[in-house]
Design an enzyme around this catalytic site. Structure first.
Site, PDB file in Angstrom:
ATOM      1  N   CYS A   2       0.763  -1.329   0.057  1.00 49.95           N
ATOM      2  CA  CYS A   2      -0.006   0.014   0.178  1.00 49.95           C
ATOM      3  C   CYS A   2       1.035   1.074  -0.098  1.00 49.95           C
ATOM      4  O   CYS A   2       1.950   1.196   0.354  1.00 49.95           O
ATOM      5  CB  CYS A   2      -0.819   0.292   1.245  1.00 49.95           C
ATOM      6  SG  CYS A   2      -2.074  -1.226   1.251  1.00 49.95           S
ATOM      7  N   ARG A  27       5.696  -0.584  -4.372  1.00 50.42           N
ATOM      8  CA  ARG A  27       5.600  -1.378  -3.020  1.00 50.42           C
ATOM      9  C   ARG A  27       4.497  -2.579  -2.963  1.00 50.42           C
ATOM     10  O   ARG A  27       4.192  -3.234  -2.114  1.00 50.42           O
ATOM     11  CB  ARG A  27       4.834  -0.180  -1.932  1.00 50.42           C
ATOM     12  CG  ARG A  27       5.943   0.922  -1.591  1.00 50.42           C
ATOM     13  CD  ARG A  27       5.085   1.926  -1.037  1.00 50.42           C
ATOM     14  NE  ARG A  27       4.810   1.585   0.372  1.00 50.42           N
ATOM     15  CZ  ARG A  27       5.454   1.920   1.454  1.00 50.42           C
ATOM     16  NH1 ARG A  27       6.926   2.263   1.109  1.00 50.42           N
ATOM     17  NH2 ARG A  27       5.146   1.474   2.605  1.00 50.42           N
ATOM     18  N   TRP A  75      -3.021  -3.006  -1.538  1.00 46.61           N
ATOM     19  CA  TRP A  75      -2.799  -4.275  -1.503  1.00 46.61           C
ATOM     20  C   TRP A  75      -3.844  -5.091  -0.690  1.00 46.61           C
ATOM     21  O   TRP A  75      -3.806  -4.809   0.560  1.00 46.61           O
ATOM     22  CB  TRP A  75      -1.389  -4.508  -1.055  1.00 46.61           C
ATOM     23  CG  TRP A  75      -0.623  -5.765  -1.341  1.00 46.61           C
ATOM     24  CD1 TRP A  75      -0.135  -6.207  -2.506  1.00 46.61           C
ATOM     25  CD2 TRP A  75      -0.809  -7.009  -0.271  1.00 46.61           C
ATOM     26  NE1 TRP A  75       0.228  -7.507  -2.325  1.00 46.61           N
ATOM     27  CE2 TRP A  75      -0.249  -7.897  -0.945  1.00 46.61           C
ATOM     28  CE3 TRP A  75      -1.463  -7.240   0.827  1.00 46.61           C
ATOM     29  CZ2 TRP A  75       0.079  -9.458  -0.331  1.00 46.61           C
ATOM     30  CZ3 TRP A  75      -1.106  -8.515   1.478  1.00 46.61           C
ATOM     31  CH2 TRP A  75      -0.469  -9.528   0.744  1.00 46.61           C
ATOM     32  N   ASN A 101      -2.951   2.883   5.315  1.00 44.15           N
ATOM     33  CA  ASN A 101      -2.160   1.543   4.972  1.00 44.15           C
ATOM     34  C   ASN A 101      -2.167   0.938   6.398  1.00 44.15           C
ATOM     35  O   ASN A 101      -2.064   1.624   7.715  1.00 44.15           O
ATOM     36  CB  ASN A 101      -0.728   1.830   4.871  1.00 44.15           C
ATOM     37  CG  ASN A 101      -0.632   2.583   3.510  1.00 44.15           C
ATOM     38  OD1 ASN A 101      -1.636   2.628   2.467  1.00 44.15           O
ATOM     39  ND2 ASN A 101       0.589   3.078   3.200  1.00 44.15           N
ATOM     40  N   GLY A 102      -1.994  -0.347   6.519  1.00 41.11           N
ATOM     41  CA  GLY A 102      -1.980  -1.246   7.666  1.00 41.11           C
ATOM     42  C   GLY A 102      -3.378  -1.952   7.997  1.00 41.11           C
ATOM     43  O   GLY A 102      -3.982  -2.195   7.082  1.00 41.11           O
ATOM     44  N   GLU A 506      18.255 -18.469  -2.398  1.00 49.75           N
ATOM     45  CA  GLU A 506      17.978 -16.931  -2.804  1.00 49.75           C
ATOM     46  C   GLU A 506      17.487 -17.110  -4.494  1.00 49.75           C
ATOM     47  O   GLU A 506      16.929 -16.708  -4.802  1.00 49.75           O
ATOM     48  CB  GLU A 506      19.075 -16.240  -2.441  1.00 49.75           C
ATOM     49  CG  GLU A 506      19.161 -14.586  -3.151  1.00 49.75           C
ATOM     50  CD  GLU A 506      17.703 -13.932  -2.654  1.00 49.75           C
ATOM     51  OE1 GLU A 506      17.055 -14.535  -1.722  1.00 49.75           O
ATOM     52  OE2 GLU A 506      17.395 -13.034  -3.384  1.00 49.75           O
ATOM     53  N   LYS A 510      14.227 -16.255  -6.235  1.00 44.27           N
ATOM     54  CA  LYS A 510      14.412 -15.087  -7.066  1.00 44.27           C
ATOM     55  C   LYS A 510      13.318 -15.896  -8.429  1.00 44.27           C
ATOM     56  O   LYS A 510      12.536 -14.915  -8.761  1.00 44.27           O
ATOM     57  CB  LYS A 510      15.492 -14.897  -7.768  1.00 44.27           C
ATOM     58  CG  LYS A 510      16.358 -13.969  -6.838  1.00 44.27           C
ATOM     59  CD  LYS A 510      15.855 -12.329  -6.762  1.00 44.27           C
ATOM     60  CE  LYS A 510      15.130 -12.085  -5.803  1.00 44.27           C
ATOM     61  NZ  LYS A 510      15.400 -11.957  -4.369  1.00 44.27           N
ATOM     62  N   GLU A 513       9.340 -16.014  -7.209  1.00 39.24           N
ATOM     63  CA  GLU A 513       8.720 -14.833  -7.274  1.00 39.24           C
ATOM     64  C   GLU A 513       8.298 -14.029  -8.412  1.00 39.24           C
ATOM     65  O   GLU A 513       7.258 -13.452  -8.748  1.00 39.24           O
ATOM     66  CB  GLU A 513       9.126 -13.669  -6.160  1.00 39.24           C
ATOM     67  CG  GLU A 513      10.483 -13.617  -5.769  1.00 39.24           C
ATOM     68  CD  GLU A 513      10.997 -12.743  -4.817  1.00 39.24           C
ATOM     69  OE1 GLU A 513      10.181 -11.915  -4.001  1.00 39.24           O
ATOM     70  OE2 GLU A 513      12.115 -12.412  -4.873  1.00 39.24           O
ATOM     71  N   HIS A 529      17.956 -37.237   0.278  1.00 43.71           N
ATOM     72  CA  HIS A 529      16.895 -37.520   1.072  1.00 43.71           C
ATOM     73  C   HIS A 529      15.359 -37.149   0.844  1.00 43.71           C
ATOM     74  O   HIS A 529      14.617 -37.114   1.857  1.00 43.71           O
ATOM     75  CB  HIS A 529      17.308 -36.834   2.476  1.00 43.71           C
ATOM     76  CG  HIS A 529      18.659 -37.132   2.962  1.00 43.71           C
ATOM     77  ND1 HIS A 529      19.288 -38.462   3.534  1.00 43.71           N
ATOM     78  CD2 HIS A 529      19.945 -36.726   3.000  1.00 43.71           C
ATOM     79  CE1 HIS A 529      20.465 -38.720   3.982  1.00 43.71           C
ATOM     80  NE2 HIS A 529      21.069 -37.622   3.155  1.00 43.71           N
ATOM     81  N   LYS A 628       6.510  -4.988  -1.953  1.00 52.72           N
ATOM     82  CA  LYS A 628       7.891  -4.770  -1.560  1.00 52.72           C
ATOM     83  C   LYS A 628       8.293  -4.820  -0.075  1.00 52.72           C
ATOM     84  O   LYS A 628       9.049  -5.422   0.339  1.00 52.72           O
ATOM     85  CB  LYS A 628       8.479  -3.223  -1.945  1.00 52.72           C
ATOM     86  CG  LYS A 628       9.673  -3.048  -2.000  1.00 52.72           C
ATOM     87  CD  LYS A 628      10.874  -3.922  -2.695  1.00 52.72           C
ATOM     88  CE  LYS A 628      12.123  -3.734  -2.678  1.00 52.72           C
ATOM     89  NZ  LYS A 628      12.806  -4.686  -3.204  1.00 52.72           N
TER      90      LYS A 628
HETATM   91  O1  M6R Z   1      12.433  -5.337   3.545  1.00 51.12           O
HETATM   92  P1  M6R Z   1      12.820  -6.515   4.118  1.00 51.12           P
HETATM   93  O2  M6R Z   1      14.038  -6.820   3.714  1.00 51.12           O
HETATM   94  O3  M6R Z   1      12.542  -6.825   5.605  1.00 51.12           O
HETATM   95  O4  M6R Z   1      11.840  -7.720   3.252  1.00 51.12           O
HETATM   96  C1  M6R Z   1      11.934  -8.884   3.726  1.00 51.12           C
HETATM   97  C2  M6R Z   1      11.143  -9.746   2.464  1.00 51.12           C
HETATM   98  O5  M6R Z   1       9.820  -9.402   2.356  1.00 51.12           O
HETATM   99  C3  M6R Z   1      11.702  -9.659   0.945  1.00 51.12           C
HETATM  100  O6  M6R Z   1      13.196 -10.011   0.940  1.00 51.12           O
HETATM  101  C4  M6R Z   1      10.893 -10.468   0.241  1.00 51.12           C
HETATM  102  O7  M6R Z   1      11.337 -11.649   0.271  1.00 51.12           O
HETATM  103  C5  M6R Z   1      11.422  -9.943  -1.177  1.00 51.12           C
HETATM  104  N1  M6R Z   1      10.332 -10.088  -2.215  1.00 51.12           N
HETATM  105  C6  M6R Z   1      12.466 -10.863  -1.967  1.00 51.12           C
HETATM  106  O8  M6R Z   1      13.057 -10.523  -3.129  1.00 51.12           O
END
Ligand code: M6R
Length: 633
Positions: A2, A27, A75, A101-102, A506, A510, A513, A529, A628
């Site tokens: 948001c 965001r 959002w 927001n929230g 990681e 990537k 997502e 395993h 974000k």
């Molecule tokens: O802003 P932050 O680093 O605290 O965010 C944590 C996660 O939400 C963030 O890393 C998320 O997993 C990303 N989309 C990864 O690409």
């Protein structure tokens, strides 16, 4: 998650509102809207399910006036992404509008009460409760004011600021809310003012020349003003064209600090790149240089930090470290665990913030907590940090966004200096987090047993990292070729060991997502395993296997996959001839010291994910369902 923007001044409100909302797109959102207020024609309210571009088109086709306005990207949490659920929400019979927001946790109870008072709800959101609640408070205050007039007549009254009533109505409503909010309220009868407030959701005020702006972070302000006020939790701000007043929810007036906004136009613009994610991948040599600037001390053969706020003596007494984070930052923490234990010999525990906040583990004295976060606003990380702080542990942050809640609430910490990260998929913030954790390991190591020569060697290695990353970026076209080859895979395994295991996690995240292809990160040896059952001709396995003590063992894991007909993509160091007879595709990265391998080997994985996603026509910078910064539980 948001976004909020607001404007009061002589300009046309929609100009800033639409541009500001565009800058907050990163965001994450699924609907949007604006409300403007003009003395002549009253409210104009426009909403849109989907992108800001659609909202801008609507406004272009039927322009709306107004020199005061608020805008919002939503959002969805309570109720789906529909126009009635999009913000702004109207309170009472049109007396006010709210963007929020929230999450309001007690909204159902409040809603039932307000319905009892005769309010009709037009959305499924928790936000509409705030709008009607402020209206209800207003009605009560008016009754009280009528009585006060009587007092004034009898000589007991005092002169008031005309916006006092607005503040009191908002304050009265906020006191009844349980949950988190960043919000902005506009009132029909006061078209020259916006009241804003925050608790757990970021909000900043931009101070212009005869105008004021409101935004969820500094990026919408770039090009409009470089003067910024970061609101703190429980603060209420009243903005008019000429004035900014800040108050505390419980107490009175608060002196506010006007700071300089450090963002530049090029930080928030795409430049020649088609996507922010690609821009940020290619910015990594520079973001890493910025993260090291002034922090390499060859004199001490150590790292140098300005904001830890702990003396070397206090840090010498640390006998355990907890790293807590979410998502990609959690993966960086895993790299940190390997490095701090290897270099500084301090035991490290890595905790998902969402678990730590409720888990209540025994934490011995002498434990140092680091919250790792790009945004500094992730709610779970914030809550975990607060819980640890409440228990009296020194709590530091490793954070990218200056002025963010976590950066402000931590006892101290280290900024990443990676520059704004706008693509939802974290890339440059990740490598900067890993860099800072490497520097931290060096610093803590040098406070203990690590010798001058070893410290110097680490510094020299780190100095060369931006150059290594530049070289790794040259794999771009090879990554694109491999992306096209495996485009139709529905599942990919990412495998690595030791320092390359978090890289596997990681890399898989990537891909998931931004391309929506399932991927699984696993320690390479653990694969037999269970996950090995997934291996067939259609399921590629990507091995991250630069040279290390376990290299030969990983080669054996590659053999196991090949024996079952699985295609293998290997990320190896240049000159590795052994793997060529086994792997179907090879990506070569520069040969580097083991401790900096995570900083280099992640680069082709970021590029591979990017190319698979773009070849699939995915919205790389705004992947579905993601935000974000995740500011809800
Ligand atoms: O802003 P932050 O680093 O605290 O965010 C944590 C996660 O939400 C963030 O890393 C998320 O997993 C990303 N989309 C990864 O690409």
């Amino acid at each position: 998650m948001c976004g909020i923007v607001g404007y009061v001044g002589p300009g046309k409100a929609t100009e800033f509102l639409l541009e500001g909302l565009r800058r907050l797109e990163y965001r994450g959102y699924d609907s949007c809207g604006v409300a403007t207020l003009s003395k002549k024609s009253g409210w104009s309210l426009v909403k849109q399910v989907g992108r800001i571009a659609g909202l801008a088109e609507k406004i272009h086709d039927s322009p709306i006036g107004g020199r005061t306005g608020v805008g919002h990207t939503r959002w969805a949490t309570h109720g789906p992404a529909t126009e009635p659920n999009a913000h702004p929400h109207v309170g009472g019979d049109g007396r006010l509008v709210v963007v929020h927001n929230g999450v309001i946790e007690n909204y159902q109870k409040l809603k039932a009460r307000l319905q009892g008072e005769g309010y009709v709800f037009r959305s499924a959101t928790d936000t509409e409760v705030i709008a009607h609640l402020i209206d209800s408070c207003w009605n009560r205050l008016e009754l009280d004011a009528a009585e006060a007039k009587h007092e004034i007549a009898s000589g007991n009254g005092a002169a008031h600021d005309p916006t006092d009533l607005l503040v009191e109505a908002v304050r009265c409503a906020l006191k009844q809310l349980r949950g988190t909010y960043g919000l902005a309220v506009m009132f029909r009868d006061y078209p020259d003012a916006i009241v804003a407030a925050r608790l757990g959701s970021p909000l900043v005020v931009g101070v212009g020349d005869g105008e004021h702006y409101l935004a969820s972070d500094g990026s919408p302000l770039v090009g409009y003003t470089d003067k910024i006020v970061y609101l703190a939790d429980s603060q209420i701000a009243v903005i008019t064209a000429d004035a900014l007043r800040v108050l505390h929810l419980e107490e009175g007036h608060v002196d506010h600090l006007v700071e300089k906004l450090e963002l530049q136009a090029q930080d928030v613009e795409l430049g020649p790149y088609p996507h922010y994610m690609l821009k940020e991948i290619f910015e990594q040599p520079e973001s890493l240089r910025n993260g090291m600037r002034g922090r390499l001390s060859f004199e001490d053969a150590s790292a140098r930090f300005g904001g830890l706020n702990l003396t070397p003596q206090q840090l010498r007494g640390v006998n355990k470290i907890i790293l807590t984070a979410c998502g990609t930052s959690w993966h960086a923490a895993l790299v940190g665990e390997y490095l701090i234990e290897k270099i500084a010999r301090i035991p490290v525990e890595v905790e998902y913030a969402s678990e730590l906040r409720y888990r209540n583990p025994p934490v011995e004295p002498g434990t140092l907590i680091f919250a790792i976060t790009q945004s500094g606003e992730t709610l779970d990380t914030l809550a975990a940090m607060r819980e640890m702080k409440r228990k009296g542990h020194p709590t530091l942050a490793i954070c990218n966004v200056v002025g963010s809640t976590i950066a402000k609430e931590a006892d101290g910490g280290i900024f990443l200096h990676a520059g704004p990260e706008i693509g939802v998929a974290s890339t440059k913030a990740y490598t900067s987090q890993v860099l800072v954790l490497t520097l931290l390991a060096l610093y803590l190591g040098r406070l203990r047993h690590l010798g001058y020569d070893e410290g110097t060697h680490i510094l020299k290695t780190l100095e060369r990292v931006p150059g290594y990353v530049e070289k790794a970026l040259l794999t771009d076209s090879e990554c694109r070729r491999i992306a096209a080859k495996y485009l139709h895979a529905t599942n990919i395994l990412y495998l690595g060991r030791q320092l390359n295991f978090p890289t596997a996690l990681e890399g898989a995240l990537k891909l998931k997502e931004i391309s929506y292809v399932h991927a699984e990160g696993y320690p390479a040896a653990e694969m037999k395993h269970g996950p090995i059952a997934l291996v067939d001709e259609e399921t590629p396995s990507l091995f991250i296997m630069p040279h290390s003590a376990v290299y030969e063992k990983v080669v054996a894991n590659v053999e196991e996959i090949k024996a079952r007909g699985g295609p293998v993509i290997a990320v190896v160091e240049e000159g590795d001839t052994q793997i060529r007879r086994l792997a179907d595709d090879v990506i070569e990265i520069p040969r580097v010291d083991e401790i900096v391998q995570p900083l280099v080997s992640i680069v082709p994985l970021q590029l591979l994910a990017y190319h698979i996603a773009t070849l699939k026509n995915r919205d790389v910078d705004k992947p579905r369902n993601l935000a974000k910064s995740v500011t809800v539980e």
